[in-house]
Design a protein around this motif. Structure first.
Motif, PDB file in Angstrom:
ATOM      1  N   TRP A 225       0.860  -1.172   0.000  1.00 29.04           N
ATOM      2  CA  TRP A 225       0.000   0.000   0.000  1.00 29.04           C
ATOM      3  C   TRP A 225       0.901   1.227   0.000  1.00 29.04           C
ATOM      4  N   GLY A 226       0.319   2.402  -0.015  1.00 30.33           N
ATOM      5  CA  GLY A 226       1.126   3.624  -0.010  1.00 30.33           C
ATOM      6  C   GLY A 226       1.380   4.138  -1.401  1.00 30.33           C
ATOM      7  N   VAL A 227       2.625   4.521  -1.681  1.00 33.40           N
ATOM      8  CA  VAL A 227       2.934   5.148  -2.968  1.00 33.40           C
ATOM      9  C   VAL A 227       2.663   4.228  -4.146  1.00 33.40           C
ATOM     10  N   SER A 228       2.611   2.925  -3.912  1.00 31.83           N
ATOM     11  CA  SER A 228       2.309   1.987  -4.996  1.00 31.83           C
ATOM     12  C   SER A 228       0.929   2.235  -5.583  1.00 31.83           C
ATOM     13  N   ALA A 229       0.049   2.935  -4.854  1.00 31.14           N
ATOM     14  CA  ALA A 229      -1.286   3.260  -5.366  1.00 31.14           C
ATOM     15  C   ALA A 229      -1.217   4.157  -6.598  1.00 31.14           C
ATOM     16  N   ALA A 230      -0.097   4.867  -6.779  1.00 29.18           N
ATOM     17  CA  ALA A 230       0.058   5.763  -7.930  1.00 29.18           C
ATOM     18  C   ALA A 230       0.647   5.045  -9.134  1.00 29.18           C
ATOM     19  N   ALA A 231       1.061   3.806  -8.960  1.00 30.87           N
ATOM     20  CA  ALA A 231       1.630   3.031 -10.065  1.00 30.87           C
ATOM     21  C   ALA A 231       0.524   2.485 -10.953  1.00 30.87           C
ATOM     22  N   ASP A 232       0.833   2.266 -12.231  1.00 31.88           N
ATOM     23  CA  ASP A 232      -0.175   1.714 -13.128  1.00 31.88           C
ATOM     24  C   ASP A 232       0.067   0.228 -13.381  1.00 31.88           C
ATOM     25  N   GLY A 233       0.833  -0.383 -12.499  1.00 28.42           N
ATOM     26  CA  GLY A 233       1.103  -1.805 -12.604  1.00 28.42           C
ATOM     27  C   GLY A 233       1.810  -2.282 -11.360  1.00 28.42           C
ATOM     28  N   SER A 234       2.568  -3.329 -11.489  1.00 31.06           N
ATOM     29  CA  SER A 234       3.245  -3.906 -10.334  1.00 31.06           C
ATOM     30  C   SER A 234       4.701  -3.480 -10.228  1.00 31.06           C
ATOM     31  N   ASP A 235       5.131  -2.537 -11.073  1.00 27.14           N
ATOM     32  CA  ASP A 235       6.531  -2.103 -11.062  1.00 27.14           C
ATOM     33  C   ASP A 235       6.710  -0.994 -10.034  1.00 27.14           C
ATOM     34  N   TRP A 236       7.051  -1.373  -8.799  1.00 24.68           N
ATOM     35  CA  TRP A 236       7.273  -0.395  -7.739  1.00 24.68           C
ATOM     36  C   TRP A 236       8.222  -0.982  -6.707  1.00 24.68           C
ATOM     37  N   ALA A 237       8.796  -0.095  -5.916  1.00 27.27           N
ATOM     38  CA  ALA A 237       9.651  -0.497  -4.797  1.00 27.27           C
ATOM     39  C   ALA A 237       9.412   0.526  -3.705  1.00 27.27           C
ATOM     40  N   LEU A 238       9.106   0.074  -2.467  1.00 29.36           N
ATOM     41  CA  LEU A 238       8.707   1.043  -1.447  1.00 29.36           C
ATOM     42  C   LEU A 238       9.061   0.595  -0.041  1.00 29.36           C
ATOM     43  N   LYS A 239       8.849   1.514   0.891  1.00 28.58           N
ATOM     44  CA  LYS A 239       8.902   1.212   2.323  1.00 28.58           C
ATOM     45  C   LYS A 239       7.857   2.069   3.002  1.00 28.58           C
ATOM     46  N   ASN A 240       7.045   1.436   3.835  1.00 25.48           N
ATOM     47  CA  ASN A 240       6.002   2.129   4.577  1.00 25.48           C
ATOM     48  C   ASN A 240       6.339   2.202   6.052  1.00 25.48           C
ATOM     49  N   GLY A 241       5.685   3.117   6.741  1.00 24.75           N
ATOM     50  CA  GLY A 241       5.826   3.217   8.177  1.00 24.75           C
ATOM     51  C   GLY A 241       4.520   3.665   8.796  1.00 24.75           C
ATOM     52  N   ASP A 252       0.761   8.258  12.871  1.00 29.84           N
ATOM     53  CA  ASP A 252       1.683   8.687  11.816  1.00 29.84           C
ATOM     54  C   ASP A 252       1.647   7.599  10.747  1.00 29.84           C
ATOM     55  N   VAL A 253       1.437   7.968   9.487  1.00 33.77           N
ATOM     56  CA  VAL A 253       1.458   7.000   8.390  1.00 33.77           C
ATOM     57  C   VAL A 253       2.241   7.607   7.232  1.00 33.77           C
ATOM     58  N   ASN A 254       3.290   6.896   6.806  1.00 33.29           N
ATOM     59  CA  ASN A 254       4.199   7.394   5.772  1.00 33.29           C
ATOM     60  C   ASN A 254       4.462   6.331   4.714  1.00 33.29           C
ATOM     61  N   SER A 255       4.844   6.769   3.519  1.00 36.86           N
ATOM     62  CA  SER A 255       5.216   5.848   2.453  1.00 36.86           C
ATOM     63  C   SER A 255       6.195   6.536   1.516  1.00 36.86           C
ATOM     64  N   ILE A 256       7.266   5.818   1.168  1.00 30.49           N
ATOM     65  CA  ILE A 256       8.262   6.349   0.231  1.00 30.49           C
ATOM     66  C   ILE A 256       8.624   5.260  -0.774  1.00 30.49           C
ATOM     67  N   GLY A 257       9.004   5.661  -1.996  1.00 29.05           N
ATOM     68  CA  GLY A 257       9.450   4.657  -2.949  1.00 29.05           C
ATOM     69  C   GLY A 257       9.488   5.138  -4.381  1.00 29.05           C
ATOM     70  N   ARG A 258       9.737   4.186  -5.277  1.00 28.33           N
ATOM     71  CA  ARG A 258       9.758   4.439  -6.722  1.00 28.33           C
ATOM     72  C   ARG A 258       8.601   3.696  -7.359  1.00 28.33           C
ATOM     73  N   ILE A 259       7.898   4.383  -8.254  1.00 29.78           N
ATOM     74  CA  ILE A 259       6.790   3.746  -8.968  1.00 29.78           C
ATOM     75  C   ILE A 259       6.908   4.060 -10.457  1.00 29.78           C
ATOM     76  N   THR A 260       6.230   3.272 -11.274  1.00 30.74           N
ATOM     77  CA  THR A 260       6.159   3.528 -12.708  1.00 30.74           C
ATOM     78  C   THR A 260       4.716   3.813 -13.081  1.00 30.74           C
ATOM     79  N   ALA A 261       4.501   4.920 -13.796  1.00 36.16           N
ATOM     80  CA  ALA A 261       3.165   5.299 -14.250  1.00 36.16           C
ATOM     81  C   ALA A 261       3.270   5.885 -15.639  1.00 36.16           C
TER      82      ALA A 261
END
Length: 297
Positions: A225-241, A252-261
């Motif tokens: 969950w988190g930043v992966s919601a902005a991806a248009d597929g399964s190509d993502w890498a993230l870390k949540n807190g 506190d809810v945070n999410s960081i990562g790389r996504i492809t859209a």
């Protein structure tokens, strides 16, 4: 999730507020040029021809303003603070919204591992088998005990702050004592950290970046969950807190990562505090991530 006994052990020497934090936490966890006739122009027409082939300048959009407009459609609970930052890796353009400081909770685990890898590079060594075991559990499963072990290994806040100075983070401060989850940061700094992991010109070697990227790309299924919601597929890498604060009962809810859209790669950091529930916080950071990427797509 740590059991109460382990949480109690972690906070020895911590502040009272920090002790309450650890005991209560559920998880410290981016103009076509017209063809020209093949004739030799006169001197008088040369200037005209040069002007005609000059690429048209792209209108300079105020992407921060665009992001602010996009965020105006996001539902935010009263009393909640939220910040988000995005970078288009292809164009190098970025946008940001919100400039507050936030508890990292478990997103600091990316920073902890980046610091460890940097220290290992300085010592011209590989991570030990035990360090790799801790790193895998810390990133993929967000294991707190492993994070605590590596927090000590890097020299706690001093080690983190030293590495972050070299990484270019200017507004991140390591948590007191054993309280790595109370490290303070900004969305802009988290974007800078992500550039060290996923971008060029990093202080981390290619091998270190590839290793950390791989772990962030294979996190536990229940943390998808988190930043992966902005991806248009399964190509993502993230870390949540995520972290319930015992003093307020808010999250506190945070999410960081790389996504492809839309065929482009983006780095996204979405931070929030004051959420009434974990679910509300997740919904908020996901909406913020989508808003941020929408500025470009």
């Amino acid at each position: 999730m740590l059991c109460a006994a382990l949480a109690s052990a972690v906070v020895v020497g911590g502040t009272a507020a920090g002790t309450a934090y650890v005991n209560a936490q559920a998880h410290a966890d981016a103009g076509a040029v017209s063809s020209q006739p093949s004739v030799t122009p006169s001197a008088s027409s040369s200037v005209s021809r040069e002007a005609s082939v000059e690429p048209a300048a792209e209108p300079s959009a105020d992407r921060d303003a665009l992001l602010e407009k996009a965020m105006s459609t996001v539902t935010v609970e009263d009393g909640v603070d939220v910040a988000v930052a995005v970078l288009d890796l292809d164009s190098g353009r970025s946008a940001g919204y919100g400039d507050g400081t936030f508890d990292t909770a478990s997103i600091v685990k990316v920073d902890i591992l980046a610091a460890l890898l940097l220290q290992a590079q300085d010592a011209d060594r590989h991570l030990t088998a035990q360090e790799r075991t801790y790193a895998t559990a810390m990133i993929e499963n967000s294991d707190n005990a492993s994070a605590s072990a590596l927090w000590v290994a890097i020299g706690q806040a001093d080690g983190l702050d030293s590495a972050n100075k070299r990484f270019g983070l200017t507004d991140t401060t390591g948590g007191d004592g054993a309280l790595w989850g109370l490290t303070q940061t900004t969305a802009a700094d988290q974007l800078t950290l992500l550039q060290q992991v996923f971008g060029d010109g990093s202080r981390l070697s290619e091998a270190s970046r590839t290793y950390l990227q791989g772990l962030m790309g294979t996190i536990a299924e229940d943390q998808d969950w988190g930043v992966s919601a902005a991806a248009d597929g399964s190509d993502w890498a993230l870390k949540n807190g995520w972290l319930p604060r015992s003093t307020t009962g808010l999250w506190d809810v945070n999410s960081i990562g790389r996504i492809t859209a839309d065929g482009r790669d983006y780095l996204v950091a979405a931070l929030s505090n004051g959420n009434s529930t974990k679910a509300e916080g997740i919904a908020l950071v996901e909406a913020a991530a989508r808003a941020a990427v929408s500025v470009f797509v």
